[in-house]
Structure formats: structure tokens, C-alpha cells
Enzyme design. Structure first.
Site, PDB file in Angstrom:
ATOM      1  N   THR A  34       0.906  -1.348   0.244  1.00 45.16           N
ATOM      2  CA  THR A  34      -0.162  -0.196   0.323  1.00 45.16           C
ATOM      3  C   THR A  34       0.549   1.550  -0.010  1.00 45.16           C
ATOM      4  O   THR A  34       2.056   1.236   0.735  1.00 45.16           O
ATOM      5  CB  THR A  34      -0.964   0.179   1.260  1.00 45.16           C
ATOM      6  OG1 THR A  34      -1.773   1.565   1.296  1.00 45.16           O
ATOM      7  CG2 THR A  34      -0.147   0.131   2.541  1.00 45.16           C
ATOM      8  N   GLU A  48       0.383   3.228   1.849  1.00 46.61           N
ATOM      9  CA  GLU A  48       0.767   4.213   3.495  1.00 46.61           C
ATOM     10  C   GLU A  48       2.017   3.290   4.347  1.00 46.61           C
ATOM     11  O   GLU A  48       2.090   4.402   5.111  1.00 46.61           O
ATOM     12  CB  GLU A  48      -0.947   3.811   3.491  1.00 46.61           C
ATOM     13  CG  GLU A  48      -2.445   3.780   3.381  1.00 46.61           C
ATOM     14  CD  GLU A  48      -2.990   3.779   4.017  1.00 46.61           C
ATOM     15  OE1 GLU A  48      -3.155   3.237   6.155  1.00 46.61           O
ATOM     16  OE2 GLU A  48      -4.420   3.256   3.989  1.00 46.61           O
ATOM     17  N   TYR A  69      -1.312  -0.191  10.969  1.00 46.17           N
ATOM     18  CA  TYR A  69      -2.069  -1.092   9.834  1.00 46.17           C
ATOM     19  C   TYR A  69      -0.325  -1.174   8.647  1.00 46.17           C
ATOM     20  O   TYR A  69      -0.473  -2.025   8.389  1.00 46.17           O
ATOM     21  CB  TYR A  69      -3.272  -0.935   9.225  1.00 46.17           C
ATOM     22  CG  TYR A  69      -3.358  -0.712   7.721  1.00 46.17           C
ATOM     23  CD1 TYR A  69      -3.544  -1.711   7.139  1.00 46.17           C
ATOM     24  CD2 TYR A  69      -3.272   0.084   6.757  1.00 46.17           C
ATOM     25  CE1 TYR A  69      -3.394  -2.350   5.925  1.00 46.17           C
ATOM     26  CE2 TYR A  69      -3.151  -0.181   4.835  1.00 46.17           C
ATOM     27  CZ  TYR A  69      -3.351  -1.141   4.882  1.00 46.17           C
ATOM     28  OH  TYR A  69      -3.507  -1.374   3.706  1.00 46.17           O
ATOM     29  N   LYS A 104       2.609  -3.169   7.262  1.00 51.77           N
ATOM     30  CA  LYS A 104       2.420  -3.920   5.889  1.00 51.77           C
ATOM     31  C   LYS A 104       3.854  -3.410   5.308  1.00 51.77           C
ATOM     32  O   LYS A 104       4.446  -4.490   4.632  1.00 51.77           O
ATOM     33  CB  LYS A 104       1.580  -3.012   5.034  1.00 51.77           C
ATOM     34  CG  LYS A 104       0.082  -3.319   5.111  1.00 51.77           C
ATOM     35  CD  LYS A 104      -0.483  -4.650   4.500  1.00 51.77           C
ATOM     36  CE  LYS A 104      -0.150  -5.309   2.978  1.00 51.77           C
ATOM     37  NZ  LYS A 104      -0.829  -5.308   2.338  1.00 51.77           N
TER      38      LYS A 104
HETATM   39  P1  NAD Z   1     -10.512  -6.925   2.290  1.00 48.01           P
HETATM   40  O1  NAD Z   1     -10.070  -6.633   3.679  1.00 48.01           O
HETATM   41  O2  NAD Z   1     -11.761  -6.669   1.566  1.00 48.01           O
HETATM   42  O3  NAD Z   1      -9.809  -8.616   2.086  1.00 48.01           O
HETATM   43  C1  NAD Z   1      -9.133  -9.195   2.927  1.00 48.01           C
HETATM   44  C2  NAD Z   1      -8.812 -11.039   2.336  1.00 48.01           C
HETATM   45  O4  NAD Z   1      -7.463 -11.338   3.315  1.00 48.01           O
HETATM   46  C3  NAD Z   1     -10.804 -11.104   3.007  1.00 48.01           C
HETATM   47  O5  NAD Z   1     -10.868 -11.898   2.094  1.00 48.01           O
HETATM   48  C4  NAD Z   1     -10.294 -11.906   4.230  1.00 48.01           C
HETATM   49  O6  NAD Z   1     -10.879 -13.272   4.898  1.00 48.01           O
HETATM   50  C5  NAD Z   1      -8.636 -12.654   3.923  1.00 48.01           C
HETATM   51  N1  NAD Z   1      -7.730 -12.492   5.774  1.00 48.01           N
HETATM   52  C6  NAD Z   1      -7.808 -12.288   5.711  1.00 48.01           C
HETATM   53  N2  NAD Z   1      -6.727 -12.434   6.858  1.00 48.01           N
HETATM   54  C7  NAD Z   1      -6.476 -13.452   6.862  1.00 48.01           C
HETATM   55  C8  NAD Z   1      -5.334 -14.712   7.033  1.00 48.01           C
HETATM   56  N3  NAD Z   1      -5.181 -14.723   8.193  1.00 48.01           N
HETATM   57  N4  NAD Z   1      -5.062 -15.837   6.962  1.00 48.01           N
HETATM   58  C9  NAD Z   1      -6.199 -15.653   5.038  1.00 48.01           C
HETATM   59  N5  NAD Z   1      -6.887 -14.993   4.469  1.00 48.01           N
HETATM   60  C10 NAD Z   1      -7.037 -13.619   5.557  1.00 48.01           C
HETATM   61  O7  NAD Z   1      -8.906  -5.944   2.216  1.00 48.01           O
HETATM   62  P2  NAD Z   1      -8.950  -5.399  -0.196  1.00 48.01           P
HETATM   63  O8  NAD Z   1      -8.920  -3.729   0.219  1.00 48.01           O
HETATM   64  O9  NAD Z   1      -9.855  -6.564  -1.077  1.00 48.01           O
HETATM   65  O10 NAD Z   1      -7.713  -5.386   0.193  1.00 48.01           O
HETATM   66  C11 NAD Z   1      -6.352  -6.320  -0.643  1.00 48.01           C
HETATM   67  C12 NAD Z   1      -4.875  -6.015   0.045  1.00 48.01           C
HETATM   68  O11 NAD Z   1      -4.947  -5.126  -1.039  1.00 48.01           O
HETATM   69  C13 NAD Z   1      -4.306  -6.064   1.066  1.00 48.01           C
HETATM   70  O12 NAD Z   1      -2.828  -6.176   1.573  1.00 48.01           O
HETATM   71  C14 NAD Z   1      -4.365  -4.277   1.187  1.00 48.01           C
HETATM   72  O13 NAD Z   1      -3.287  -4.203   2.142  1.00 48.01           O
HETATM   73  C15 NAD Z   1      -3.708  -4.031   0.400  1.00 48.01           C
HETATM   74  N6  NAD Z   1      -4.349  -2.384  -0.509  1.00 48.01           N
HETATM   75  C16 NAD Z   1      -5.658  -2.229  -0.189  1.00 48.01           C
HETATM   76  C17 NAD Z   1      -6.100  -1.247  -0.629  1.00 48.01           C
HETATM   77  C18 NAD Z   1      -6.975  -0.194  -0.314  1.00 48.01           C
HETATM   78  O14 NAD Z   1      -7.974   0.496  -0.768  1.00 48.01           O
HETATM   79  N7  NAD Z   1      -8.910  -1.086  -0.102  1.00 48.01           N
HETATM   80  C19 NAD Z   1      -5.329  -0.464  -0.835  1.00 48.01           C
HETATM   81  C20 NAD Z   1      -3.669  -1.125  -1.187  1.00 48.01           C
HETATM   82  C21 NAD Z   1      -3.567  -2.057  -0.713  1.00 48.01           C
HETATM   83  P1  TYD Z   2      -9.856   4.920   4.811  1.00 46.17           P
HETATM   84  O1  TYD Z   2     -11.234   4.295   3.721  1.00 46.17           O
HETATM   85  O2  TYD Z   2     -10.501   4.040   6.155  1.00 46.17           O
HETATM   86  O3  TYD Z   2      -9.296   4.233   3.842  1.00 46.17           O
HETATM   87  P2  TYD Z   2      -7.439   4.978   4.331  1.00 46.17           P
HETATM   88  O4  TYD Z   2      -7.887   5.296   5.887  1.00 46.17           O
HETATM   89  O5  TYD Z   2      -7.132   3.100   4.269  1.00 46.17           O
HETATM   90  O6  TYD Z   2      -7.071   5.721   3.392  1.00 46.17           O
HETATM   91  O7  TYD Z   2     -10.724   6.537   4.532  1.00 46.17           O
HETATM   92  C1  TYD Z   2     -10.449   6.964   3.206  1.00 46.17           C
HETATM   93  C2  TYD Z   2     -10.360   8.489   3.768  1.00 46.17           C
HETATM   94  O8  TYD Z   2     -11.678   8.706   4.533  1.00 46.17           O
HETATM   95  C3  TYD Z   2      -9.471   9.085   5.107  1.00 46.17           C
HETATM   96  O9  TYD Z   2      -7.993  10.435   5.008  1.00 46.17           O
HETATM   97  C4  TYD Z   2     -10.101   8.437   6.497  1.00 46.17           C
HETATM   98  C5  TYD Z   2     -11.637   9.066   5.700  1.00 46.17           C
HETATM   99  N1  TYD Z   2     -12.962   8.787   6.607  1.00 46.17           N
HETATM  100  C6  TYD Z   2     -13.073  10.057   6.985  1.00 46.17           C
HETATM  101  O10 TYD Z   2     -13.509  10.376   7.547  1.00 46.17           O
HETATM  102  N2  TYD Z   2     -14.603   9.232   7.744  1.00 46.17           N
HETATM  103  C7  TYD Z   2     -14.557   7.654   7.923  1.00 46.17           C
HETATM  104  O11 TYD Z   2     -16.149   7.010   8.549  1.00 46.17           O
HETATM  105  C8  TYD Z   2     -14.118   6.360   7.382  1.00 46.17           C
HETATM  106  C9  TYD Z   2     -13.763   5.099   7.286  1.00 46.17           C
HETATM  107  C10 TYD Z   2     -12.777   7.290   7.512  1.00 46.17           C
END
Ligand code: NAD
Ligand code: TYD
Length: 343
Positions: A123, A125, A147, A151
Site C-alpha cells: 500500500t 500507506e 496497519y 504492511k
Molecule cells: P479486504 O479486507 O477486503 O480482504 C482481505 C481478505 O483477506 C479477506 O478475504 C479476508 O478473509 C482475508 N484474510 C484476512 N486474514 C487472513 C488470514 N490470516 N489468512 C487468510 N486470509 C485472510 O482487503 P482489500 O481491501 O481487498 O485489500 C487486499 C490487499 O490489498 C491487502 O493486502 C491491502 O493491504 C492491500 N491494499 C488495499 C487497498 C484498498 O484501498 N483497499 C489499497 C492498497 C493496498
Molecule cells: P479509509 O477508506 O478508511 O482508507 P485509509 O484510511 O486506508 O486511507 O479512509 C479514507 C479516508 O477517509 C481517510 O482519510 C479517512 C477518512 N474517513 C472519514 O473521514 N470517515 C470515515 O468514516 C472513514 C471510514 C474514513
């Protein structure tokens, strides 16, 4: 290619599995997923009968379960993680377990079994708060939430396994992703589903924090490209250059749904809230990746999906998630009560 996708039942992982099966006829996919609150088999219902797909219920921290699924795999793409910053503030331990210990278990199995490519979905982040300019891949990792720290730790182990054991590791550092099937604790699906129900949109602090929004399909295409063409040992930023303040995103959602801006409600800020993320994406663009979706299209498609798929999110919002949601706001107020707000 035989591909192991860990965390494939979550938001981005499920789109990636669908994407790979649709675009790579020769690829077989095994998903290993623990099905935490964020994992949802419904996300993969449409590929469940594909003979090239197999689902295994299991934890990436369980070495025996991991060994069994890694056997015979050419490559691993790891999406499995605890992913929500607010939850990491409430309970960092779960993040250390899955996002750090779990990666070590996967890396060990990959090393011992001679896996050819290991891609960690990381990420933006990990860079921490970016006051000015944009982060290049060489920038120091300065995570500021539990978090982000988990990562970043995973990436350090990746680097160590590449240097020490010659494992062909790759990392993608994606920015905030939006699209269908995202658990409604994250800002975009939370704001959309609250707005549909005429509930307040909780904006942390002044709402001027900036995130760079990326459509989930663009994110998946970038991961696939890095898996196939990335240089082992390297990390690649993935961002579409859609930097938006949270307040602007909330207003766009309300406008798309025809709801009043009076639903915006400022609430106490997240402790240690990063003000801004910003990525320099020259490196992945040089590999040939370009985002296909601009922000307006990405947001409109996402809003449409939540409007059309209430059966997906309503049960989530009425169950375990509801208890978390209430606790999150109570705990944030408690955490912030003794001191003035910090940036
Ligand atoms: P999500 O929370 O929707 O899904 C996570 C998945 O991992 C779920 O299916 C959960 O059951 C599984 N999981 C959790 N712990 C586990 C374990 N111990 N063993 C096996 N499975 C497990 O996550 P997401 O938003 O799809 O993110 C996926 C990846 O992408 C993550 O690694 C996250 O750090 C990264 N990422 C997400 C974003 C975002 O904006 N969502 C952005 C950049 C990177
Ligand atoms: P989020 O979707 O939780 O992603 P991340 O914290 O990983 O960036 O949040 C996106 C942005 O929105 C972040 O600046 C936090 C803000 N936020 C709110 O203002 N209100 C909310 O209820 C949530 C969940 C996030």
C-alpha cells in the site's frame, strides 16, 4: 501457470481472481482465505463453477495449510491482510499476526517449495504522510498507523527473502481503491451506503485529508502486469493520480445519489491521521500500465453497484459490523478526549 491467491475472497482479491480467469485461459487459481469478517464467498460466486478455480478455507499463519496449497504453485499473490486503519488502532495485534507473521509463513513456504514469483500487495500507506511532492519507490518507509507499520514490516521481510534466499519477490504499493464489493467500513462504501439510507456521512476532522483514488480493475491490471513483467526484488507504486480531499469525495457521492450536503457530519479525527498520500507512478507506467478509469467514472460505477446490490451490503451493515461501527466512534472519542487533537 498455477497461481495461489491468498485473501482472494476479499475486495480486491476477488476482482483479481475474476480478472485472471477471464484474461488468462491457461491459468489455474487456488484461493486460500480465512474468511474473516472481510472475506465473503459471495464475491466469488460467479467463478465458483469454473474448473480452473479452487477455494481452500485456511489461515496464512497456519504453516501446514499454507504448505499444502503452495505445493505445485508457480506463483503466489498475497492479498490476505487485516486492512482497515481504524481497526488497527483499536486492535493492532490482529494486524501483526496476519500482515507480518502470515507473510513470513508464506515466504518460508515459497522459498522451500521453489515458487517462481511472489507478489505482495502492499500500500501507499507505507510511505506515511506526504506533505509535499509524490513518493518514489526509493523513498524511506515511514508508516504511522499500526496497519501501515504491519504492511511496511511485510515488505522488509520480502526484501530480506529476496536478498538472502534469492526468492523472486515483488511488491505493488497501491493507493486507496474503490469499486464494487468493498466492505462498507472503508470511506467510499460507508459514505455511499449511509447516504442511500439518509444517514450521516462521518467526516474525520476537517475532511481536508487527501487520498489518491484508484479503480479496482485498474489496480488488478497493475498487479497482473507486475507479476508477469516486474523485476524481482522491486516495488512498484500503483496510483491513478486522482488526488481528492475526503470532503470532495463525500460531496460527489451525495450529488450522484441526489442527497443533500447536510448529511455531512464532522466527527472527531482519527488518531495519527495521515493528511495526504501521493505517488510517483513513473516506474509502473514505464512497464506499460495506464489507468483506464478516471475518478468520475470510477465513482459513478461504484455508486451504481451499491444501489443495485443492496442484498450484498445490507446483511453486513446489520450484523457484526454494526457493533464495530458503534464501538469505533465511541473509542475514537475516548482516545482523543484527554488531549487536544493531533495532526
Ligand atoms: P479486504 O479486507 O477486503 O480482504 C482481505 C481478505 O483477506 C479477506 O478475504 C479476508 O478473509 C482475508 N484474510 C484476512 N486474514 C487472513 C488470514 N490470516 N489468512 C487468510 N486470509 C485472510 O482487503 P482489500 O481491501 O481487498 O485489500 C487486499 C490487499 O490489498 C491487502 O493486502 C491491502 O493491504 C492491500 N491494499 C488495499 C487497498 C484498498 O484501498 N483497499 C489499497 C492498497 C493496498
Ligand atoms: P479509509 O477508506 O478508511 O482508507 P485509509 O484510511 O486506508 O486511507 O479512509 C479514507 C479516508 O477517509 C481517510 O482519510 C479517512 C477518512 N474517513 C472519514 O473521514 N470517515 C470515515 O468514516 C472513514 C471510514 C474514513
Amino acid at each position: 501457470m498455477r497461481l495461489l491467491v491468498t485473501g482472494g475472497a476479499g475486495f480486491i482479491g476477488s476482482h483479481f481472481v475474476r480478472w485472471m480467469l477471464a484474461h488468462e485461459p491457461e491459468t489455474r487459481v487456488v484461493v486460500l482465505d480465512k474468511l474473516t469478517y472481510a472475506g465473503n464467498p459471495a464475491n466469488l460466486a460467479d467463478v465458483a463453477r469454473d474448473p480452473r478455480y479452487r477455494f481452500v478455507l485456511g489461515d496464512i499463519c497456519d504453516a501446514a495449510a499454507v504448505d499444502a496449497v503452495v505445493a505445485g504453485c508457480d506463483a503466489i499473490v498475497n492479498f490476505a491482510a487485516e486492512t482497515h486503519v481504524d481497526r488497527s488502532i483499536l486492535d493492532p495485534e490482529a494486524f501483526i499476526r496476519t500482515d507480518v507473521v502470515g507473510i513470513h509463513v508464506l515466504l518460508e513456504a515459497a522459498r522451500r517449495q521453489g515458487v517462481r514469483r511472489f507478489l505482495q500487495v502492499s500500500t501507499d500507506e507505507v510511505y506515511g504522510d506526504v506533505a509535499v511532492g509524490s513518493s518514489q519507490e526509493e523513498a524511506p518507509l515511514r508508516p504511522r498507523s499500526p496497519y501501515a507499520a504491519s504492511k511496511a514490516s511485510a515488505e522488509l521481510f520480502l526484501q530480506a527473502y529476496h536478498v538472502t534466499y534469492g526468492l523472486a519477490t515483488l511488491a505493488t504499493r497501491g493507493s486507496n481503491t474503490l469499486g464494487p464489493n468493498q466492505y462498507p467500513e472503508k470511506a467510499v462504501p460507508l459514505f455511499i451506503t449511509n447516504a442511500i439510507d439518509d444517514q450521516p456521512l462521518p467526516i474525520y476532522g476537517d475532511g481536508r485529508q487527501v487520498r489518491d483514488w484508484l479503480y479496482v480493475e485498474d489496480h488488478c491490471e497493475a498487479i497482473r502486469l507486475v507479476l508477469e513483467r516486474g523485476t524481482p526484488g522491486e516495488a512498484y507504486n500503483v496510483g491513478a493520480g486522482n488526488e481528492r480531499e475526503n470532503l470532495a469525495v463525500a460531496r460527489d457521492i451525495l450529488r450522484l445519489l441526489g442527497k443533500p450536503e447536510s448529511l455531512i457530519q464532522h466527527v472527531p479525527d482519527r488518531p495519527g491521521h495521515d493528511r495526504r498520500y501521493s505517488l510517483d507512478t513513473s516506474k509502473i507506467r514505464a512497464l506499460g500500465w495506464r489507468p483506464r478509469y478516471d475518478f468520475e467514472t470510477a465513482l459513478a460505477r461504484t455508486v451504481e453497484w451499491y444501489v443495485a446490490n443492496e442484498h450484498w451490503w445490507r446483511p453486513i451493515k446489520s450484523g457484526e459490523y454494526r457493533a464495530y461501527y458503534l464501538r469505533n466512534y465511541q473509542d475514537r472519542e475516548r482516545l482523543l478526549a484527554p488531549q487536544p487533537r493531533r495532526a
